[in-house]
Motif scaffolding. Sequence first.
Motif, short mmCIF file in Angstrom:
data_model
loop_
_atom_site.label_atom_id
_atom_site.label_comp_id
_atom_site.label_asym_id
_atom_site.label_seq_id
_atom_site.Cartn_x
_atom_site.Cartn_y
_atom_site.Cartn_z
N ALA A 1 -21.10 -13.14 -26.00
CA ALA A 1 -20.12 -13.84 -26.83
C ALA A 1 -18.78 -13.11 -26.90
O ALA A 1 -17.76 -13.72 -27.28
CB ALA A 1 -20.68 -14.04 -28.24
N ALA A 2 -18.75 -11.83 -26.55
CA ALA A 2 -17.52 -11.05 -26.67
C ALA A 2 -16.38 -11.65 -25.87
O ALA A 2 -15.23 -11.66 -26.32
CB ALA A 2 -17.78 -9.61 -26.23
N VAL A 3 -16.67 -12.18 -24.69
CA VAL A 3 -15.60 -12.71 -23.84
C VAL A 3 -15.02 -14.00 -24.43
O VAL A 3 -13.82 -14.25 -24.34
CB VAL A 3 -16.09 -12.91 -22.39
N SER A 4 -15.85 -14.81 -25.08
CA SER A 4 -15.33 -16.02 -25.73
C SER A 4 -14.42 -15.67 -26.90
O SER A 4 -13.33 -16.24 -27.06
CB SER A 4 -16.50 -16.89 -26.24
N VAL A 5 -14.85 -14.71 -27.72
CA VAL A 5 -14.05 -14.31 -28.87
C VAL A 5 -12.76 -13.62 -28.41
O VAL A 5 -11.69 -13.84 -28.98
CB VAL A 5 -14.87 -13.38 -29.79
#
Length: 354
Positions: free
Chosen positions: A292-296
């Motif tokens: 999820a880090a890349v989306s955030v």
Amino acid sequence: MAAALVRQLRFALAGLLVLVRQAHSDAGCQIETTADDIVAGLDIRDKVAVVTGGDSGMGYEVALSLARGGATVCIGSHNETKGTAAAQKIIDKIPGAKVRSFSLDLGSFSSVRTFATQVRESTGGGIHMLINNAGIYDNEAKATADGFEVIFQVNYLGHFLLTELLLPALRQAKGRVVNVASEQEGVACRLAGFPDGCLHGFDYLPVPVIPKHNVTMADGFSMPATTYGIAKTMLIEHAAALALREDPSKVAAFAITPGYVNTSITIGDNVTRRCLTQPPPNPCPFTPQEGAAVSVYCAAAAAESLSGSYISRVLECSPQEPVHNGFTRAMLPELYSRSLQWVGLSEEEPSLFA
């Protein structure tokens, strides 16, 4: 063979880039970075985020992290009960969190329109982040009530329509659009049983319903045919088209690939085989928080100059050149116009591609 060679070269380059970036601090995220880590360095207390599929997997982790940072989060869930439970779970973890869930069936244009209206009414203003995260994988070999192959509509057309409907609110808030794609774009045509380079024109768009059958990949591995890769390729091209149409200081658009993440959509997949395609020292599979880090990052932290890029979690939230499967940049205006027609919208403004 060409697709396999491209993929091998991509991962060889990825391994080199990871080693280089470990010696510098300019990467968007590090190997072990989580979505919570990204949010910890931001002030998003006045932001509004919409997350499709925010009731489970990476979508839930995105919603959780954004809520932890103080953002108002609207979850879109195909299962209303599950969505309500996910929102309550976040509130239980973060007292005072501003999270609501709304019913969203991306396989129904009517449902998408209703969801967009409810979100805009509930927020009462601009939308800062739209994370088009939800998706389905399995080939159900059927069409939706709107007449499109179900995976193509749920993964691409539903999100295209939602983005168009929310664009005024995104422009108002100088918002970000994040399309969650997949590295299966690299084998999209073969995975659907179509000829290599199948997207060089519009013969396979919108994709037809394909019967359930197995396809043999370049490495000899047999797997069920699916249009998933093509739908995800369209999300990549959609982000590129948005970046051409929109002023990046008002709306920035990104497509991302989270790498191989351990979520419900990967159940039954060959974990060992998939993880071997990720260059060391990347963990495989990523946890949902790591994925999820890349989306955030793209939703709240990436430079607007990266608008239109395909951002890879494996490359520490840095741009990656996608495999276009024959699709060219010159086709972007026509894809956008056709997509508007497919979802029942008209071109209300002059083309901004010139």
